[in-house]
Design an enzyme around this catalytic site. Sequence first.
Site, short mmCIF file in Angstrom:
data_model
loop_
_atom_site.label_atom_id
_atom_site.label_comp_id
_atom_site.label_asym_id
_atom_site.label_seq_id
_atom_site.Cartn_x
_atom_site.Cartn_y
_atom_site.Cartn_z
N GLU A 261 0.82 -1.21 0.00
CA GLU A 261 0.00 0.00 0.00
C GLU A 261 0.86 1.27 0.00
O GLU A 261 1.72 1.45 0.85
CB GLU A 261 -0.94 -0.01 1.22
CG GLU A 261 -1.83 1.21 1.36
CD GLU A 261 -2.71 1.47 0.14
OE1 GLU A 261 -3.34 0.52 -0.35
OE2 GLU A 261 -2.77 2.63 -0.31
N THR A 307 -5.72 1.51 -5.65
CA THR A 307 -5.34 0.11 -5.45
C THR A 307 -5.97 -0.80 -6.50
O THR A 307 -5.32 -1.70 -7.04
CB THR A 307 -5.82 -0.39 -4.06
OG1 THR A 307 -5.48 0.57 -3.09
CG2 THR A 307 -5.21 -1.73 -3.71
N HIS A 422 -1.52 3.44 4.60
CA HIS A 422 -2.47 4.22 3.79
C HIS A 422 -2.57 5.61 4.39
O HIS A 422 -2.46 5.78 5.59
CB HIS A 422 -3.83 3.53 3.80
CG HIS A 422 -4.78 4.04 2.77
ND1 HIS A 422 -5.44 5.24 2.90
CD2 HIS A 422 -5.16 3.53 1.58
CE1 HIS A 422 -6.20 5.44 1.83
NE2 HIS A 422 -6.04 4.41 1.00
N ASP A 481 1.41 0.01 -4.97
CA ASP A 481 0.21 0.12 -5.81
C ASP A 481 0.06 1.49 -6.47
O ASP A 481 -0.39 1.60 -7.60
CB ASP A 481 -1.06 -0.31 -5.05
CG ASP A 481 -1.31 0.50 -3.78
OD1 ASP A 481 -0.44 1.28 -3.36
OD2 ASP A 481 -2.42 0.34 -3.21
N HIS A 482 0.44 2.56 -5.75
CA HIS A 482 0.30 3.92 -6.29
C HIS A 482 1.03 4.86 -5.36
O HIS A 482 1.51 4.43 -4.30
CB HIS A 482 -1.18 4.32 -6.40
CG HIS A 482 -1.95 4.03 -5.15
ND1 HIS A 482 -1.86 4.80 -4.02
CD2 HIS A 482 -2.80 3.01 -4.84
CE1 HIS A 482 -2.64 4.28 -3.06
NE2 HIS A 482 -3.20 3.19 -3.53
C1 GP9 Z 1 -8.97 -0.74 0.53
C2 GP9 Z 1 -7.63 -0.53 -0.05
C3 GP9 Z 1 -7.25 0.93 -0.10
O1 GP9 Z 1 -9.49 -2.02 0.41
O2 GP9 Z 1 -7.49 -1.19 -1.23
O3 GP9 Z 1 -7.72 1.56 -1.19
P1 GP9 Z 1 -7.02 2.84 -1.88
O4 GP9 Z 1 -7.63 4.04 -1.27
O5 GP9 Z 1 -5.56 2.76 -1.59
O6 GP9 Z 1 -7.31 2.67 -3.31
MN MN Z 2 -3.87 1.65 -2.23
#
Ligand code: GP9
Ligand code: MN
Length: 660
Positions: A261, A307, A422, A481-482
């Site tokens: 994350e 994500t 996050h 992921d980003h």
């Molecule tokens: C929630 C997680 C976070 O299930 O994938 O989402 P994001 O805000 O990072 O896209």
């Molecule tokens: Mn994410």
Amino acid sequence: MLKPFMNKMNTRNNKYTLFFIAVLLLWIKTYVVYLTQFNLGVSNNMQGFLLFFNPLSSALLFLGIAVIFKGRTRQTLLILIHALLSLWLYANVVYYRFFNDFITISTATQSSDNTGDLGGSVLALMKPYDVLFFADTMILAVLVLFHVFKSDEERWNTRAVFSVFVSAIMIFIVNLSLAETDRPELLTRTFDRNYIVKYLGAYNFTIYDAIQNIHSNAQRARADSSDMNEIVNYSKSNFAQPNPNYYGKAKGMNVIYVSLESLQSFAINYRLPDGREVTPFMNALARGADNTIYFENFFHQTGSGKTSDAEFMMENSLFPLSQGPAFSMKADNTYQAAPAIMNQHGYETVVLHGNYKSFWNRDKMYKSLGFERFFDAKYYDMNTENTKNYGMKDKPFLTESMPYLSGLKQPFYAKLILLSNHFPFGMDKGDTDFQPGDFGDSAVDNYFQSANYMDEAVKQFFNDLKRANLLDNTVIIMYGDHYGLSQNHNEAMAKVLGKEEITPFDNAQLQRVPLFIHIPKMAGGTVSTYGGQVDVRPTLMNLLGINTRDYVQFGSDLFSKEHRQIVPFRNGDVVTDKYTLTDGKVYSNKTGKEVDRSYGERYEKIAKQELDYSDKVVLGDLLRFYKPKGFVPPDKKKINYNTDQTQPLNADNDAGSAEK
Ligand code: GP9
Ligand code: MN
């Protein structure tokens, strides 16, 4: 606004009274249903207020239709609309009891896909006290039948009718604006049905869902099979020949994906000013420990789906959409995704994630991708100590995931999605001793703390895999992921990176995210090839010795000598091994200085072409017109995430295992 309604004091003879009683009853009932029947997770006063407030606009709007008419018609319509809305609310309650989710137009119209699971059990889900859901409609009917209210022959004047609709719209706008202050991009990102119901209400959610559905169907209907030929040809002619040193080197091995994350590459090998390493374990992996290859010039290519966009690319090698998440908008499409391909090669396919399955519409999209099992929040101990933001903290999540992983039939293809690093970052007291940074921006400072926590969690996971004898027969792909820190944090980021300021060139370069690939028995180390998330699937498939030449994909194998080092982004930027195109300008990667725009033209053209083709495929659902040789589409009807996911799959619910 209320003036037109104030002209008569005698309420019993007032032609408006019945309408307002109907609105009030529906409003209060809906609120009570929210509180007692759904688990919407209200976490602050604003959310609590919006939950109470949101039924009002739709009650006015829908019941308002009745007041256009007069006399008996008005009364009958009022009761009818009230009854229909109550029925819809009740249908959602029953559906929620089983699925923990709300009804969408696509589930309602494709009974075979999801509601099929409900089948004969609907009756079992109903309870005797459910008649109370219609008590208010019955009260209305009694009031009308016994002529408690008179003067029905009189028509509402135009101003009064108009006021009802204007109020409904104005109340909705206030509702939406307040919701946006608490949860920006609520509608454009459409992360979770739960959220939209919580903020805008169950009825408004249906309207929103219907609009999305009509729009999506129109795009699909406009497309036809001839659109596909050109794209298939393009994809095939750009297929990069596999590198013989890597092709098939992981044949038959398990695959584990770990979504890291918000992890950006600047954190890897970074030391805080006081000398502390933030990600010591991953830094060792980057040096080649545990047979791991680290790609230092790898970029995320996500759009608003964050994500889920990253997942979309990993599984499909298609680009995400420029507007809205493909997971929410195009979950019913035909895909030829990695889980379905792996399944045909005898793999069990599974996702593990410590958040609820409806988030990012995952439960629907995963079926289309062909994932056979989905361990969501229900399978984890979601107590307060274990959770943060959206769900499980990484350490308990990975610990609790181990038995599920070990219980799978091998070979398996498993994806684990981490969560605790996050926004707004940081960990709770007791989770870590690692002190935050000191750059004068709390998100940036705390980022280092939760990134370090994730690093420790990953280290623990590698040890657990070793202990479970899985490390030597499993390919592990870990990817950021980003981005985690947006441009709003540039001032502090300049200090982090020891720069005077963050330029547009730096911004584009900061979209780097780490990619680690652990391949048993292969030498590790850092690799400098430029690539993006869209390239991971072809890379993995070649490692497993699975030929994907016939598949429509927009990425290419990062190990291939023919891999083109061009990384298109959804905002129009492009990064190559030599240049960075951003903000309408072209920069040299070596110097960070602007160069003549003509240097970028070729790359811009290629990037635009690929994004356009990919959009055509996703928006037009074009893969339904094309079937790669030997591909068997997943049988969505056989996939069921509501049964006990720990039970072995039998032949009956093994999705698409025709070709082993
Ligand atoms: C929630 C997680 C976070 O299930 O994938 O989402 P994001 O805000 O990072 O896209
Ligand atoms: Mn994410």
